[in-house]
Scaffold this motif. Sequence first.
Motif, PDB file in Angstrom:
ATOM      1  N   ASP A   1       0.854  -1.182   0.000  1.00 29.42           N
ATOM      2  CA  ASP A   1       0.000   0.000   0.000  1.00 29.42           C
ATOM      3  C   ASP A   1       0.897   1.242   0.000  1.00 29.42           C
ATOM      4  O   ASP A   1       1.981   1.245   0.617  1.00 29.42           O
ATOM      5  CB  ASP A   1      -0.883   0.035   1.251  1.00 29.42           C
ATOM      6  N   LEU A   2       0.418   2.289  -0.697  1.00 29.05           N
ATOM      7  CA  LEU A   2       1.185   3.530  -0.749  1.00 29.05           C
ATOM      8  C   LEU A   2       0.418   4.615  -0.012  1.00 29.05           C
ATOM      9  O   LEU A   2      -0.743   4.913  -0.336  1.00 29.05           O
ATOM     10  CB  LEU A   2       1.419   3.943  -2.209  1.00 29.05           C
ATOM     11  N   ALA A   3       1.082   5.199   0.996  1.00 32.56           N
ATOM     12  CA  ALA A   3       0.454   6.239   1.820  1.00 32.56           C
ATOM     13  C   ALA A   3       1.536   7.203   2.292  1.00 32.56           C
ATOM     14  O   ALA A   3       2.732   7.025   2.013  1.00 32.56           O
ATOM     15  CB  ALA A   3      -0.258   5.598   3.004  1.00 32.56           C
ATOM     16  N   ILE A   4       1.129   8.247   3.004  1.00 32.98           N
ATOM     17  CA  ILE A   4       2.061   9.280   3.462  1.00 32.98           C
ATOM     18  C   ILE A   4       3.210   8.648   4.258  1.00 32.98           C
ATOM     19  O   ILE A   4       3.007   7.771   5.106  1.00 32.98           O
ATOM     20  CB  ILE A   4       1.317  10.322   4.319  1.00 32.98           C
TER      21      ILE A   4
ATOM     22  N   PHE B   1       6.262   9.827  -0.586  1.00 35.94           N
ATOM     23  CA  PHE B   1       4.816  10.044  -0.593  1.00 35.94           C
ATOM     24  C   PHE B   1       4.541  11.104   0.488  1.00 35.94           C
ATOM     25  O   PHE B   1       4.392  10.798   1.676  1.00 35.94           O
ATOM     26  CB  PHE B   1       4.083   8.736  -0.266  1.00 35.94           C
TER      27      PHE B   1
ATOM     28  N   TYR C   1      -0.382  13.055  -1.508  1.00 38.27           N
ATOM     29  CA  TYR C   1      -1.679  12.668  -0.932  1.00 38.27           C
ATOM     30  C   TYR C   1      -2.816  13.384  -1.649  1.00 38.27           C
ATOM     31  O   TYR C   1      -3.799  12.753  -2.078  1.00 38.27           O
ATOM     32  CB  TYR C   1      -1.677  13.002   0.559  1.00 38.27           C
TER      33      TYR C   1
ATOM     34  N   SER D   1      -9.615   8.524  -0.817  1.00 42.44           N
ATOM     35  CA  SER D   1      -8.914   8.127   0.405  1.00 42.44           C
ATOM     36  C   SER D   1      -7.530   8.756   0.514  1.00 42.44           C
ATOM     37  O   SER D   1      -6.964   8.855   1.615  1.00 42.44           O
ATOM     38  CB  SER D   1      -8.778   6.606   0.451  1.00 42.44           C
TER      39      SER D   1
ATOM     40  N   THR E   1      -4.880   7.399  -0.466  1.00 41.29           N
ATOM     41  CA  THR E   1      -3.908   6.300  -0.442  1.00 41.29           C
ATOM     42  C   THR E   1      -4.191   5.348  -1.604  1.00 41.29           C
ATOM     43  O   THR E   1      -5.290   5.347  -2.170  1.00 41.29           O
ATOM     44  CB  THR E   1      -3.987   5.509   0.875  1.00 41.29           C
TER      45      THR E   1
ATOM     46  N   ARG F   1      -4.105   1.346  -2.568  1.00 37.19           N
ATOM     47  CA  ARG F   1      -3.990  -0.006  -2.019  1.00 37.19           C
ATOM     48  C   ARG F   1      -3.225  -0.928  -2.970  1.00 37.19           C
ATOM     49  O   ARG F   1      -3.226  -0.721  -4.187  1.00 37.19           O
ATOM     50  CB  ARG F   1      -5.386  -0.589  -1.768  1.00 37.19           C
TER      51      ARG F   1
END
Length: 367
Positions: free
Chosen positions: A128-131, A158, A163, A178, A180, A182
């Motif tokens: 998953d790619l998120a902050i 990220f 975001y 979202s 993000t 997934r």
Amino acid sequence: MERESGALQPSGAQARDGHRAVWLVALLVVAVALGGFWAGRATVGEGRVETDVSSSTLTVTVKREAVGRVLTLNVTAQQPKTLLAANALGGVVTRTAGSVTARQGATLYVVAGIPVRAVQGREPFYRDLAIGVRGQDVIALRAALVAMGHLSAPGEVFDGATYYAVRAWQRALGIEESGTVRLGELVAVPSLPARLVVDSTLAAPGKVLSGGEAIVSGARGTPRFTLVVSEEQARLIPKTATISMRYAGQRWRARIARAQKDDSGDTILVLGALGGGAVCRAQCQLLPAGDTTSILSQVTVVPQTTGPAVPVASVTTAADGSTSVEVVSGEGASTSRPVKVLASQDGMAVVEGVEEGDQVLVFGDGQ
């Protein structure tokens, strides 16, 4: 004896019939001769060169023409394929693209309302790619966001800008914002645009996926371009022939790299780019992976040459290999003039050494 002598003489009717038969034969001979004469005039008159016919000579007027020969044949391109990504989402498939030319962010199929998109990248997406996340997968994501106009600069982290850019992309797709990404939403493709194949059996609308299905394939390695020709066609095509083709808005030119025979006796010409390497150069990703593509091509058998043209029959070759033609003056006298044959095809030759408008002797007394 007088009776015997009289029995040998024809009657008046028989004499008339004999004379009539002689005249019919004579008329038939004259008709055949005239027919041959007019047929000969008609044959000469249908040529593409002007003629000056006399009882002893035939001359043509030199004109500017293009001489060359091109064969129109089908080239076969075979692009090997490889699996790009296994499905990592679960749910019902609602849409699939099948075989598609994908660009940055193109939707390949949709599972439970989540579009699976193509992104240019060398390494597979695996998390998953998120902050706060950084790495090659983030670099690929940010480059795609820049290309689609959602982000102003690339990078490997990220961050907050990423975001909000992801949210803008999700808004454009009509899905939950979202911020993000997934695992399973993105498929890494080495180069875009590219022809990708989505398995329409596994990813058919209504199918239920649980994860792990091998769905998206792309090109692998260098495509193989071949031209299969008959024995007769192979004799016509020189080893130095140039093959030109157009595909997906691109123009490709090829040469014959090597030739081999198949089991049926046909010749397989394996093609390469003029400067070496793949025929499709940097556009090989446009070819459908795993498929055989037929591309209409032009094979230059005799390169086109334009210039003063004369019938091949008017060119004389001497023992030393030099060539010449007889140029006829206005008074009817002919003069031998050296010429250089630049190209010839279908009975016509483009030569150097005469001018347009010259009268050239094709045949005459003693020829």
